[in-house]
Each structure stands twice: as structure tokens, then as C-alpha cells.
Design a protein around this motif. Structure first.
Motif, short mmCIF file in Angstrom:
data_model
loop_
_atom_site.label_atom_id
_atom_site.label_comp_id
_atom_site.label_asym_id
_atom_site.label_seq_id
_atom_site.Cartn_x
_atom_site.Cartn_y
_atom_site.Cartn_z
N ARG A 259 0.83 -1.20 0.00
CA ARG A 259 0.00 0.00 0.00
C ARG A 259 0.87 1.26 0.00
O ARG A 259 0.61 2.21 -0.74
N ALA A 260 1.90 1.23 0.83
CA ALA A 260 2.78 2.40 0.91
C ALA A 260 3.49 2.64 -0.43
O ALA A 260 3.67 3.78 -0.86
N ARG A 261 3.90 1.55 -1.10
CA ARG A 261 4.58 1.67 -2.39
C ARG A 261 3.64 2.26 -3.45
O ARG A 261 4.04 3.12 -4.25
N VAL A 262 2.39 1.82 -3.44
CA VAL A 262 1.41 2.34 -4.39
C VAL A 262 1.13 3.81 -4.11
O VAL A 262 1.07 4.64 -5.03
N GLU A 263 0.97 4.15 -2.85
CA GLU A 263 0.70 5.55 -2.50
C GLU A 263 1.86 6.45 -2.87
O GLU A 263 1.66 7.60 -3.30
N GLN A 264 3.07 5.93 -2.74
CA GLN A 264 4.25 6.72 -3.14
C GLN A 264 4.24 6.95 -4.66
O GLN A 264 4.54 8.05 -5.13
N ALA A 265 3.89 5.91 -5.42
CA ALA A 265 3.83 6.05 -6.88
C ALA A 265 2.73 7.04 -7.29
O ALA A 265 2.90 7.84 -8.22
N ILE A 266 1.59 6.98 -6.61
CA ILE A 266 0.50 7.92 -6.90
C ILE A 266 0.95 9.35 -6.67
O ILE A 266 0.70 10.25 -7.48
#
Length: 337
Positions: free
Chosen positions: A41-48
Motif C-alpha cells: 500500500r505504501a509503495r502504491v501511495e508513493q507512486a501515486i
């Protein structure tokens, strides 16, 4: 400038590539759905954040095939029970960040219900919830082939994973048991509409509790849930000192008490009365009304939980135990002298 242009044109697949996940995982993060590991989740939020990706609701719906909207079909009445259920369901839906597209079905006939449901399907709702006040509606729904899950709030003897309810039957038995334990042997019933599932379950509970105690069940009159119908029936109801009446809802009980008073009968000195619902004014009547309380908030929340599960994990639906009622003893009942 090129970086800004790229950020503006970023889509969910760009986010997925940058985060090293599938676009379905990105969708789950965007919709704050479970079963995503915290690190992912953190990785996706960082990409967003890096891509400054902000999907429109339309784009999100296209990817997830969901609109985060639930269609709610309510009866075309202002009765206390259905109105309360709808209100608490709306609150529960908002807490889950779902919108509710509410429509009324003015007629319980199959064609009317089918038309309402088809209209909701055209709005691409994720699920449909029905608050049922006519036994025919359930048969209509069972016969429809729908592309989205359906959850119905309906009292019935027949359990089903897509049905939720409050235990009308045991609530009615508790009301009659209370009167019997006060020494009443003649316990009449003022029933609700004969096509209403709640009314039928309360009628069944009244009959079964009397039968279990060896008491006679006099064929009951049927009202329409209104105080006016309770008053009208009460003006000619065959009551005498020591009689008790279990009314199928509080509003009919209110009309009944008024009619008995107009006939010179006192509640509870001459006639004991029990209602059903525990409407807000029940505690402030003269006398305060003994009644059966329904937990409409718990039912609204359960409907939403069931709808969410039907959307997310349709194979996981199980039958629910009806929500318990509670007898609230006030001053409209008393022991037989």
C-alpha cells in the motif's frame, strides 16, 4: 515542462508499473479496500504521489467496474420502521464511503418492483438493497436474474444468505408472554396489514405463544399501521375488564388506547395494551406504552455489511441470525386483579 505533461497524462497502469504491482492492486488501494499488505500500500501511495495521479470517479469506475453506489428500494410509505431502517442504512453506507441511490416503489406489484430495479441497474449500482413491506416483493426478487447482488431486509420464516431481519416472531412472543405472566387469559391481537412480512411474523408469534399456554386465539382485525386504524378498530373491539391487547405496532396501539378511553375503559386498569417498535413518543404517552423495541441502527449496519460482502466476496455470504428485540415494560400493562 515534460515532467508536468507526463504527470497530467499518468494513468492507473503507469502507477502500477512504477509501484511494481498489478493495476487491480492499485484499484484496491484507491478504493481503500482490504487485503493489501501495508508495504505494498505504501509503495502504491508513493507512486501515486510521484505521478500526481488523481483519477476521476468515471475513470475509477471503468477500472474497478464499480461505482461505489448502492441502489436502495424503499416502500412508498412513511411508516416508522422502513423509514428508520433506510435512515440508518444511509448512515452506515456513508461510513463506508458509499453513495446511496434511493428510490421508492409505490406499488408492491411485480411490474412496479421490476421497473424500479431495472432503473437502478441502468445507473450501474454495485448492489441493490430492498426494504420489503409486501410478501409479493420477495417472490419478484427471487425470480429476477440480476447482474448485481441483492440484499433484502425482510422478516420471514425462510432463511437465506441475502436476507437480514429483526426477530419479529420472538418479539411478538415476548409481548404475549409478558401479558400472560401478568395473569391475562384473554389476549387479543390488533394485527398489521395481512400482506406485510413483519405483520405476519408478529401474528405467528402471537398465535404460537397463546397455543403454548393453552389460550384461545380470537381471529384478529387488521389495521394499516396508522393510529387512525387503531382508533377505528378500538371503537368496536370486543374488550371487557381484564382483557389485554397486543397491537402490532405502536401507532395502532396509540389509536387503540384513545378509542378505549372514549368508551370509558382505562388503560391499564381495565385493559392492558402492548405495542411494537418503541417509537420516540411511546415513553411520553399517557400512560407510557409497554412495547417491543427494535434495533433499527443495528439492522441498517447489518444490511450495509451484507451488501459489502456480497460485492467483495459473494461466495462468503452466510445466513444471519435475526437481530433480537427487547421488551420495554412501562405503565400500559399491569397484573390482573
Amino acid at each position: 515542462m515534460s515532467e508536468e505533461r507526463g504527470a497530467k497524462s499518468a494513468n492507473i497502469f503507469d502507477v502500477a508499473r512504477l509501484a511494481g504491482v498489478s493495476h487491480q492492486t492499485v484499484s484496491r488501494v484507491l478504493n481503500d479496500l482490504p487485503n493489501v499488505r501495508p508495504a505494498t500500500r505504501a509503495r502504491v501511495e508513493q507512486a501515486i504521489a510521484q505521478l500526481r495521479y488523481s483519477p476521476s470517479p468515471a475513470a475509477r469506475a471503468l477500472v474497478t467496474r464499480r461505482t461505489r453506489t448502492i441502489g436502495l428500494v424503499t416502500p412508498g410509505t412513511a411508516d416508522f420502521g422502513p423509514t428508520s431502517i433506510a435512515m440508518h442504512f444511509n448512515v452506515a453506507a456513508r461510513a463506508e464511503r458509499y453513495s446511496v441511490d434511493a428510490v421508492t416503489s409505490p406499488d408492491p406489484d411485480p411490474a412496479s418492483v421490476r421497473t424500479v430495479i431495472e432503473g437502478l441497474l441502468r445507473q450501474r449500482v454495485d448492489a441493490i438493497v430492498l426494504i420489503v413491506n409486501h410478501i409479493g416483493v420477495l417472490e419478484v426478487v427471487r425470480g429476477l436474474e440480476l447482474s448485481v447482488p441483492v440484499v433484502a431486509a425482510a422478516a420471514t420464516q425462510r432463511r437465506h444468505p441475502n436476507l437480514v431481519s429483526i426477530d419479529q416472531y420472538r418479539g411478538a412472543r415476548a409481548a404475549v408472554r409478558h401479558l400472560a405472566e401478568l395473569g391475562h387469559t384473554r389476549i387479543l391481537h390488533l394485527a398489521g396489514p395481512p400482506s406485510n412480512p413483519d405483520s405476519l411474523e408478529r401474528l405467528r408469534g402471537w398465535r404460537d405463544e397463546l397455543a403454548a399456554r393453552g389460550l384461545v386465539a380470537v381471529e384478529p382485525p387488521h389495521g394499516d399501521w396508522s393510529a387512525a386504524s387503531g382508533f377505528q378498530i378500538g371503537t368496536s373491539l370486543d374488550v371487557e375488564r381484564g382483557t389485554a391487547v397486543f397491537a402490532a405496532n405502536d401507532h395502532m396501539a396509540i389509536g387503540l388506547v384513545s378509542a378505549l378511553r372514549s368508551r370509558g375503559l382505562r388503560v391499564p386498569d381495565d385493559v392492558s395494551v402492548v405495542g411494537f417498535d418503541d417509537v420516540p413518543e411511546a415513553a411520553y404517552l399517557l400512560p407510557p406504552l409497554t412495547t417491543v423495541r427494535q434495533d433499527f441502527q443495528a439492522l441498517g449496519e447489518l444490511i450495509m455489511q451484507k451488501a459489502l460482502l456480497a460485492v467483495e466476496e459473494p461466495g462468503e455470504l452466510t445466513e444471519d441470525t435475526p437481530i433480537a428485540t427487547h421488551l420495554i415494560v412501562r405503565e400500559s400493562t399491569r397484573p390482573v386483579d
